[in-house]
Write a protein that holds these residues in place. Structure first.
Motif, PDB file in Angstrom:
ATOM      1  N   THR A 116      32.599  -0.349   9.188  1.00  0.00           N
ATOM      2  CA  THR A 116      33.167   0.055  10.491  1.00  0.00           C
ATOM      3  C   THR A 116      32.384  -0.478  11.689  1.00  0.00           C
ATOM      4  OG1 THR A 116      31.872   2.117  10.505  1.00  0.00           O
ATOM      5  CG2 THR A 116      34.062   2.191   9.489  1.00  0.00           C
ATOM      6  N   VAL A 117      31.107  -0.823  11.502  1.00  0.00           N
ATOM      7  CA  VAL A 117      30.266  -1.240  12.625  1.00  0.00           C
ATOM      8  C   VAL A 117      29.761  -2.661  12.390  1.00  0.00           C
ATOM      9  CG1 VAL A 117      28.157  -0.796  13.927  1.00  0.00           C
ATOM     10  CG2 VAL A 117      29.548   1.118  13.093  1.00  0.00           C
ATOM     11  N   VAL A 118      30.034  -3.537  13.327  1.00  0.00           N
ATOM     12  CA  VAL A 118      29.543  -4.910  13.243  1.00  0.00           C
ATOM     13  C   VAL A 118      28.341  -5.020  14.186  1.00  0.00           C
ATOM     14  CG1 VAL A 118      30.090  -7.349  13.519  1.00  0.00           C
ATOM     15  CG2 VAL A 118      31.858  -5.745  12.754  1.00  0.00           C
ATOM     16  N   ASP A 119      27.163  -4.846  13.621  1.00  0.00           N
ATOM     17  CA  ASP A 119      25.941  -4.895  14.429  1.00  0.00           C
ATOM     18  C   ASP A 119      24.760  -5.135  13.501  1.00  0.00           C
ATOM     19  OD1 ASP A 119      24.349  -4.879  16.622  1.00  0.00           O
ATOM     20  OD2 ASP A 119      24.476  -2.725  17.011  1.00  0.00           O
ATOM     21  N   ASP A 120      23.645  -5.608  14.071  1.00  0.00           N
ATOM     22  CA  ASP A 120      22.461  -5.896  13.268  1.00  0.00           C
ATOM     23  C   ASP A 120      21.749  -4.624  12.843  1.00  0.00           C
ATOM     24  OD1 ASP A 120      23.070  -8.478  13.745  1.00  0.00           O
ATOM     25  OD2 ASP A 120      21.452  -8.866  15.165  1.00  0.00           O
ATOM     26  N   HIS A 121      21.175  -4.687  11.668  1.00  0.00           N
ATOM     27  CA  HIS A 121      20.349  -3.606  11.143  1.00  0.00           C
ATOM     28  C   HIS A 121      19.271  -4.248  10.265  1.00  0.00           C
ATOM     29  CE1 HIS A 121      19.267   0.393   9.840  1.00  0.00           C
ATOM     30  NE2 HIS A 121      19.366   0.029   8.570  1.00  0.00           N
ATOM     31  N   ALA A 122      18.176  -3.569  10.066  1.00  0.00           N
ATOM     32  CA  ALA A 122      17.121  -4.095   9.204  1.00  0.00           C
ATOM     33  C   ALA A 122      16.666  -3.022   8.234  1.00  0.00           C
ATOM     34  CB  ALA A 122      15.936  -4.581  10.033  1.00  0.00           C
ATOM     35  N   VAL A 123      16.388  -3.438   7.010  1.00  0.00           N
ATOM     36  CA  VAL A 123      15.795  -2.556   6.013  1.00  0.00           C
ATOM     37  C   VAL A 123      14.451  -3.138   5.606  1.00  0.00           C
ATOM     38  CG1 VAL A 123      18.003  -1.734   5.152  1.00  0.00           C
ATOM     39  CG2 VAL A 123      16.940  -3.719   4.082  1.00  0.00           C
ATOM     40  N   LEU A 124      13.527  -2.263   5.246  1.00  0.00           N
ATOM     41  CA  LEU A 124      12.238  -2.685   4.713  1.00  0.00           C
ATOM     42  C   LEU A 124      12.345  -2.803   3.198  1.00  0.00           C
ATOM     43  CD1 LEU A 124       9.620  -0.559   6.676  1.00  0.00           C
ATOM     44  CD2 LEU A 124       9.727  -3.037   6.571  1.00  0.00           C
ATOM     45  N   ILE A 125      11.725  -3.818   2.657  1.00  0.00           N
ATOM     46  CA  ILE A 125      11.628  -3.952   1.205  1.00  0.00           C
ATOM     47  C   ILE A 125      10.154  -3.919   0.847  1.00  0.00           C
ATOM     48  CG2 ILE A 125      12.152  -5.363  -0.810  1.00  0.00           C
ATOM     49  CD1 ILE A 125      14.477  -6.560   0.704  1.00  0.00           C
ATOM     50  N   THR A 126       9.776  -2.945   0.005  1.00  0.00           N
ATOM     51  CA  THR A 126       8.355  -2.743  -0.299  1.00  0.00           C
ATOM     52  C   THR A 126       8.047  -2.725  -1.798  1.00  0.00           C
ATOM     53  OG1 THR A 126       8.692  -0.336  -0.202  1.00  0.00           O
ATOM     54  CG2 THR A 126       7.947  -1.428   1.824  1.00  0.00           C
ATOM     55  N   GLU A 127       9.079  -2.788  -2.656  1.00  0.00           N
ATOM     56  CA  GLU A 127       8.829  -2.715  -4.095  1.00  0.00           C
ATOM     57  C   GLU A 127       9.870  -3.533  -4.847  1.00  0.00           C
ATOM     58  OE1 GLU A 127       8.552   1.340  -5.497  1.00  0.00           O
ATOM     59  OE2 GLU A 127       7.823   2.052  -3.550  1.00  0.00           O
ATOM     60  N   TYR A 128       9.451  -4.024  -6.010  1.00  0.00           N
ATOM     61  CA  TYR A 128      10.429  -4.645  -6.900  1.00  0.00           C
ATOM     62  C   TYR A 128      10.026  -4.373  -8.341  1.00  0.00           C
ATOM     63  CZ  TYR A 128       7.216  -8.528  -7.967  1.00  0.00           C
ATOM     64  OH  TYR A 128       6.149  -9.280  -8.396  1.00  0.00           O
ATOM     65  N   ASP A 129      11.003  -4.386  -9.226  1.00  0.00           N
ATOM     66  CA  ASP A 129      10.781  -4.190 -10.653  1.00  0.00           C
ATOM     67  C   ASP A 129      11.565  -5.275 -11.375  1.00  0.00           C
ATOM     68  OD1 ASP A 129      10.722  -3.383 -13.315  1.00  0.00           O
ATOM     69  OD2 ASP A 129      10.683  -1.245 -12.801  1.00  0.00           O
ATOM     70  N   SER A 130      10.866  -6.324 -11.775  1.00  0.00           N
ATOM     71  CA  SER A 130      11.533  -7.464 -12.407  1.00  0.00           C
ATOM     72  C   SER A 130      12.171  -7.085 -13.735  1.00  0.00           C
ATOM     73  CB  SER A 130      10.533  -8.602 -12.626  1.00  0.00           C
ATOM     74  OG  SER A 130      10.053  -9.084 -11.398  1.00  0.00           O
ATOM     75  N   ALA A 131      11.502  -6.211 -14.500  1.00  0.00           N
ATOM     76  CA  ALA A 131      12.018  -5.838 -15.821  1.00  0.00           C
ATOM     77  C   ALA A 131      13.370  -5.143 -15.714  1.00  0.00           C
ATOM     78  CB  ALA A 131      11.009  -4.952 -16.534  1.00  0.00           C
ATOM     79  N   ARG A 132      13.498  -4.253 -14.740  1.00  0.00           N
ATOM     80  CA  ARG A 132      14.741  -3.502 -14.582  1.00  0.00           C
ATOM     81  C   ARG A 132      15.662  -4.134 -13.541  1.00  0.00           C
ATOM     82  NH1 ARG A 132      13.956   2.543 -13.461  1.00  0.00           N
ATOM     83  NH2 ARG A 132      12.363   1.833 -11.961  1.00  0.00           N
ATOM     84  N   ARG A 133      15.195  -5.220 -12.923  1.00  0.00           N
ATOM     85  CA  ARG A 133      15.965  -5.955 -11.914  1.00  0.00           C
ATOM     86  C   ARG A 133      16.359  -5.029 -10.756  1.00  0.00           C
ATOM     87  NH1 ARG A 133      20.696  -9.421 -13.712  1.00  0.00           N
ATOM     88  NH2 ARG A 133      20.104 -10.490 -11.775  1.00  0.00           N
ATOM     89  N   LEU A 134      15.344  -4.331 -10.249  1.00  0.00           N
ATOM     90  CA  LEU A 134      15.547  -3.398  -9.136  1.00  0.00           C
ATOM     91  C   LEU A 134      14.736  -3.826  -7.920  1.00  0.00           C
ATOM     92  CD1 LEU A 134      15.320   0.058 -10.964  1.00  0.00           C
ATOM     93  CD2 LEU A 134      17.394  -1.117 -10.191  1.00  0.00           C
ATOM     94  N   ILE A 135      15.274  -3.525  -6.774  1.00  0.00           N
ATOM     95  CA  ILE A 135      14.583  -3.708  -5.499  1.00  0.00           C
ATOM     96  C   ILE A 135      14.547  -2.349  -4.808  1.00  0.00           C
ATOM     97  CG2 ILE A 135      14.595  -4.835  -3.248  1.00  0.00           C
ATOM     98  CD1 ILE A 135      14.133  -6.824  -5.453  1.00  0.00           C
ATOM     99  N   VAL A 136      13.372  -1.954  -4.306  1.00  0.00           N
ATOM    100  CA  VAL A 136      13.241  -0.670  -3.607  1.00  0.00           C
ATOM    101  C   VAL A 136      13.145  -0.945  -2.119  1.00  0.00           C
ATOM    102  CG1 VAL A 136      11.885   1.433  -3.314  1.00  0.00           C
ATOM    103  CG2 VAL A 136      12.111   0.394  -5.585  1.00  0.00           C
TER     104      VAL A 136
END
Length: 503
Positions: A116-136
């Motif tokens: 519904t909203v066309v605007d910029d936003h940012a998220v922080l990425i601080t963790e990853y788990d390659s085995a489970r293919r997850l990004i936190v």
């Protein structure tokens, strides 16, 4: 295998209404490297939006100019596809660099603005788990309605996403950035440490602000002077939503930013809360400054919707009022800093004083217990630390509204100053209390009495008193419940003459 960067949630920080949903995550990334950097960044960004030369310049360069003052930089990694994106995320986290992923609200399925909203936003990425293919990710727009009334800021809550979800968000947002946000197109940002900071304290931050910006004209003046051109431009759009978005940005830039700035001024000058005269002067001017900006922007918004042009005399009047308030702001800060340095000299001269609370025997009416092995002991209120509320503060039980904390100074002492550090959480600051002294624990003499306290730190000076026992008698523990929370009680006095003569 999980690889994680541990950072604070910054629940005591700010909200997007004070800054924006891209620069707050940027501040969070800076805060990973040092907690105070979050607040330094938000202050420097607020200053830039009001007086800075880079306010309308290159996006990357302007953020780097802020981060460089903190001994940090904004890294830009070229990313061509999803494989490269995930590789860049892992590489940056491995290098202790939190990632700032800029996306479009329209593509963030976990937020209410999705689709519904066309605007910029940012998220922080601080963790990853390659085995489970997850990004936190760390997202400060989750649970906004829940945190609004219980937390000062918007905390960076953790959220686990699959690598496919992150790739999908990036692909969709990146496609739109090709046309409208070229600096984001095929780019991934991260914040890295590059050297020693120029700023080491809130006080230095404010002193630098005063020195560098006191003679500059505010961008708010420019906005008022361009108002009629802006109304003419909006006539062609005929879109109330577009006007609302523009003025929401304006409100953050000139009103929300002022709230951040005054908060940092208070962090730089913590004695304001305990100094009645200066505290009233500062508080009165703060309210005047912030309210003026709020009403001005609301008026400009309303006039834009009405397509009402501003007369030249009105423009001149408003620009003069803005200029006058800015002049008063810098003048007041100059006076406050001068007073601070004068007081600091007196404080340095008083360093020979002794904090008798540090070696006192401490008791209380009750002690809160999380479990049998975790108790918020009365003695923790004098241990000189404030790192963890469980181990470094006294909490009473919650059964009744009256509580007391008693210090036995072991012998009669000559006392001059008392400092109480209360809970920093809004709604849990000690409201009503008396500071009392005695030499037999039967007859108590009032040293100070406080009602409706709103300060995290309260200090009480005396012309000189002599007591063995000091009691903090709390009759209204907190606005939200019956539990007393004291992080530190300091009792300063002249050194023991007998001991001093032996040195």
């Amino acid at each position: 295998m999980l690889v994680a960067l541990e950072m604070d949630y910054f629940s005591e920080g700010y909200r997007t209404m004070h800054s924006n949903c891209v620069d707050l995550p940027m501040a969070g990334a800076a805060g990973f490297h040092q907690y105070e950097n979050y607040f330094y960044y938000t202050f420097l960004y607020a200053v830039m939006m009001n007086w800075g030369e880079a306010a309308d310049g290159d996006w990357v360069a302007s953020r780097r100019s802020i981060l460089n003052k903190l001994g940090l930089t904004l890294k830009v990694t070229e990313v061509l596809d999803a494989v490269g994106l995930l590789s860049a995320i892992r590489m940056n986290i491995d290098q202790q660099c939190p990632v700032v992923l800029i996306a479009n609200y329209n593509d963030l399925f976990f937020l209410s603005q999705y689709g519904t909203v066309v605007d910029d936003h940012a998220v922080l990425i601080t963790e990853y788990d390659s085995a489970r293919r997850l990004i936190v990710i760390r997202e400060n727009q989750l649970n906004k309605e829940v945190t609004l009334n219980v937390m000062k800021g918007e905390p960076f809550f953790k959220l686990q996403l699959t690598e496919e979800m992150i790739a999908d968000i990036w692909n969709k947002s990146n496609a739109s950035f090709k046309e409208i946000r070229n600096y984001c197109y095929n780019k991934l940002f991260s914040v890295a440490k590059i050297g020693e900071p120029e700023v080491h304290s809130y006080l230095e931050l404010v002193e630098d602000f005063l020195e560098c910006y006191k003679n500059r004209s505010s961008h708010l003046i420019e906005a008022v002077e361009r108002f009629n051109d802006n109304v003419s431009r909006m006539e062609g759009l005929n879109d109330a939503n577009a006007v609302a978005v523009e003025f929401e940005t304006m409100r953050r830039s000139y009103h929300g930013s002022a709230i951040i700035m005054f908060d940092i001024f208070e962090k730089a000058l913590p004695w304001l809360s305990a100094h009645e005269e200066w505290g009233q002067i500062f508080g009165g001017f703060r309210d005047q400054y912030i309210k003026f900006r709020y009403h001005l922007i609301s008026s400009l918004h309303a006039d834009t919707l009405r397509r009402k042009l501003m007369l030249p005399d009105r423009i001149l009047q408003l620009t003069e009022e803005i200029r006058q308030l800015d002049t008063e702001l810098f003048s007041l800060l100059s006076k406050l800093l001068a007073h601070h340095h004068k007081e600091q000299e007196s404080h340095n001269a008083a360093q020979a004083w002794t904090n008798y609370a540090a070696c006192a025997e401490v008791s209380a009416d009750s002690e809160y217990s999380l479990d049998p092995e975790t108790v918020c002991h009365a003695s923790q209120a004098v241990n000189g630390r404030r790192e963890n509320w469980v181990t470094d503060s006294w909490h009473s039980d919650t059964a009744q509204p009256v509580h007391w904390l008693l210090l036995d100074l072991l012998k009669r002492r000559d006392l001059l100053r008392f400092v109480i550090r209360h809970s920093p959480a809004p709604g849990y600051i000690t409201m009503n209390y008396e500071l009392q002294g005695s030499n037999d624990t039967e007859q108590w003499e009032q040293i100070a009495a406080v009602r409706n306290n709103e300060s995290v730190l309260t200090a009480h000076e005396t012309d000189g008193c002599s007591f063995r026992y000091i009691r903090l008698y709390i009759t209204y523990p907190a606005q939200n419940d019956f539990q007393a929370r004291i992080y530190e009680l300091e009792v300063w006095g002249l050194p023991d003459i007998t001991q001093a003569s032996k040195i």
